[in-house]
Design an enzyme around this catalytic site. Structure first.
Site, PDB file in Angstrom:
ATOM      1  NE  ARG A  10      81.308 -90.765  27.737  1.00 22.73           N
ATOM      2  CZ  ARG A  10      82.540 -90.931  27.284  1.00 22.73           C
ATOM      3  NH1 ARG A  10      83.161 -89.944  26.668  1.00 22.73           N
ATOM      4  NH2 ARG A  10      83.161 -92.091  27.447  1.00 22.73           N
ATOM      5  N   GLY A  32      87.651 -96.538  28.384  1.00 24.14           N
ATOM      6  CA  GLY A  32      88.908 -96.887  29.052  1.00 24.14           C
ATOM      7  C   GLY A  32      88.731 -97.086  30.554  1.00 24.14           C
ATOM      8  N   GLY A  61      81.664 -94.651  24.694  1.00 19.89           N
ATOM      9  CA  GLY A  61      80.770 -93.730  23.990  1.00 19.89           C
ATOM     10  C   GLY A  61      80.319 -94.255  22.635  1.00 19.89           C
ATOM     11  CE  LYS A  97      95.270 -93.177  17.290  1.00 19.29           C
ATOM     12  NZ  LYS A  97      95.575 -91.891  17.896  1.00 19.29           N
TER      13      LYS A  97
HETATM   14  C1  3PG Z   1      86.579 -91.241  27.019  1.00 19.62           C
HETATM   15  O1  3PG Z   1      85.924 -90.840  26.054  1.00 19.62           O
HETATM   16  O2  3PG Z   1      86.984 -92.408  27.104  1.00 19.62           O
HETATM   17  C2  3PG Z   1      86.833 -90.295  28.155  1.00 19.62           C
HETATM   18  O3  3PG Z   1      86.188 -89.089  27.925  1.00 19.62           O
HETATM   19  C3  3PG Z   1      88.308 -90.094  28.376  1.00 19.62           C
HETATM   20  O4  3PG Z   1      88.884 -89.500  27.267  1.00 19.62           O
HETATM   21  P1  3PG Z   1      90.459 -89.715  26.965  1.00 19.62           P
HETATM   22  O5  3PG Z   1      90.599 -91.138  26.556  1.00 19.62           O
HETATM   23  O6  3PG Z   1      90.797 -88.731  25.882  1.00 19.62           O
HETATM   24  O7  3PG Z   1      91.175 -89.427  28.261  1.00 19.62           O
END
Ligand code: 3PG
Ligand code: MG
Length: 395
Positions: A34, A375, A352, A196
């Site tokens: 990233r 996500g 990630g 989760k």
């Molecule tokens: C991720 O790692 O998916 C993004 O940085 C978003 O993070 P979050 O799911 O805590 O909003």
């Protein structure tokens, strides 16, 4: 959508939204993708003599200042990866402080701001908050596709008050995910892991309609097993989501999507345990142990479905990959995808942790595209509109 490709921004004070929510284990960054991904945008902004302020979230501190979520630790890695002579850091978003540093900075210098999620206004998308921040800057650039599914102030609020542009990587992400969507054929397989259901529930409901087969692994699978009446011992699972898990299984049957749940698991006393590791069928999970990876039979089953598919999408590790030997299934699956990809199927991965695992397996070239987003990547595939991208379009 305005982007950096056909313009040049000169001598401005730029607020660059990046996603520095990198995977960290024992204080160490385990994957820098990233950070590497923002290199081009930062470099261009520097070449054009701008002062660059990076803004990002890290983890979920829930609107409170929590030392363990400070972004300060990332400065040395940013400096090295972005090839900077120097990096400034500001611990708060106070106007005075930003002005002070901004005056100190020469053009082309870079400053990182503290975790934006230390402010409760961020996740509430408080527009006064966004307006107040925007006063310190001339231009906003969004280079955080992976956070653009969030309706947060630093994603959708700032473009309301500043001329806004998409960064190079954000454009690349959209282009490549769209290529996968438009070119992939059936039968398709989605491999979904992670811990989760609560964070992936809507995605699962939707994926069921689009996929021929979905393989569920990671701790998320435990919630499904538990919903089916299987005793999961001390395994991580979301007790109050049993009903939800059940209704996902019911819907899958109706829409003819085959759900693959683990057949066997690798169990141990805890993540660090190297002595009591047992491979067991799902009906024999020891009451005093936890499932930390999927087992050999399950790996074989998933592999056979990969072989039969024309398109494979992967998000989320299938086990606690940060701790050997619970990385085994994820690494194996990455290698199988790499091997099968040679037969010309479309393959895409995102997230990630998933990137970390693919790199550990040296399987990057087995994927038509690897998205930095988890996500946000799945929501885009769902065809859902992206709040961050929409905000840029409206600007
Ligand atoms: C991720 O790692 O998916 C993004 O940085 C978003 O993070 P979050 O799911 O805590 O909003
Ligand atoms: Mg995430």
């Amino acid at each position: 959508m305005k982007n950096l490709i056909n313009i040049s921004l000169k001598e401005k004070i730029i607020l660059l939204r990046v996603d520095l929510n990198v995977p960290v284990l024992d204080g160490k960054i385990i994957d820098k993708s990233r950070i590497e991904a923002i290199r081009l945008t930062v470099k261009k902004l520097q070449e054009w003599q701008n002062k660059v302020f990076l803004i990002s979230h890290f983890g979920r501190p829930k609107g409170k200042i929590k030392k363990e979520y400070s972004l300060k630790f990332i400065c040395p890695t940013l400096k090295k990866t972005l090839d900077l002579d120097k990096i400034f850091f500001i611990e708060n978003l106070e106007e005075e402080e930003i002005k002070k540093i901004s005056n100190k900075m020469s053009s082309s210098e870079v400053c990182l701001l503290e975790n934006i999620r230390f402010y409760p206004e961020e996740e509430k998308n408080n527009l006064n908050f966004a307006k107040k921040i925007s006063k310190n800057f001339d231009v906003f650039v969004n280079e955080a596709f992976s956070a653009s599914h969030r309706n947060h102030a630093s994603i959708v609020g700032l473009p309301k008050f500043l001329p806004s542009y998409a960064g190079y990587n954000l454009i690349e992400e959209i282009k490549n995910i769209n290529i996968f969507m438009n070119s992939s054929k059936q039968p398709n397989l989605a491999i979904i892991g992670g811990s989760k259901i609560s964070t992936k529930i809507n995605l699962l409901y939707h994926l069921i309609e689009k996929c021929d087969v979905i393989s569920i692994g990671g701790a998320m699978a435990n919630t499904f097993l538990s919903a089916m009446g299987i005793n999961v011992g001390l395994s991580l699972h979301e007790k109050d989501l049993k009903k939800t898990a059940f209704s996902i299984l019911e819907k899958a049957k109706k829409v003819n999507c085959k759900i693959l749940l683990p057949l066997d698991l690798v169990c141990a006393n805890n993540l660090q345990d190297k002595i009591n590791i047992k491979q067991c069928n799902i009906n024999n999970i020891p009451a005093n142990q936890m499932a930390l990876d999927i087992g050999g039979k399950t790996i074989k089953e998933i592999s056979s479905y990969i072989t039969k598919s024309k398109a494979v999408l992967w998000n989320g590790p299938l086990g606690a990959f940060e701790y050997t030997p619970f990385d085994k299934s994820s690494i194996k699956i990455a290698k199988v995808i790499k091997r099968i990809s040679k037969s010309g199927i479309s393959t895409i991965a995102g997230g990630g942790d998933t990137i970390s695992v693919i790199k550990m397996a040296k399987a990057q070239d087995g994927f038509s595209y690897i998205s930095l987003a988890g996500g946000a990547f799945l929501e885009w595939l769902e065809g859902k509109s992206s709040p961050g991208v929409d905000a840029l379009k409206k600007n």
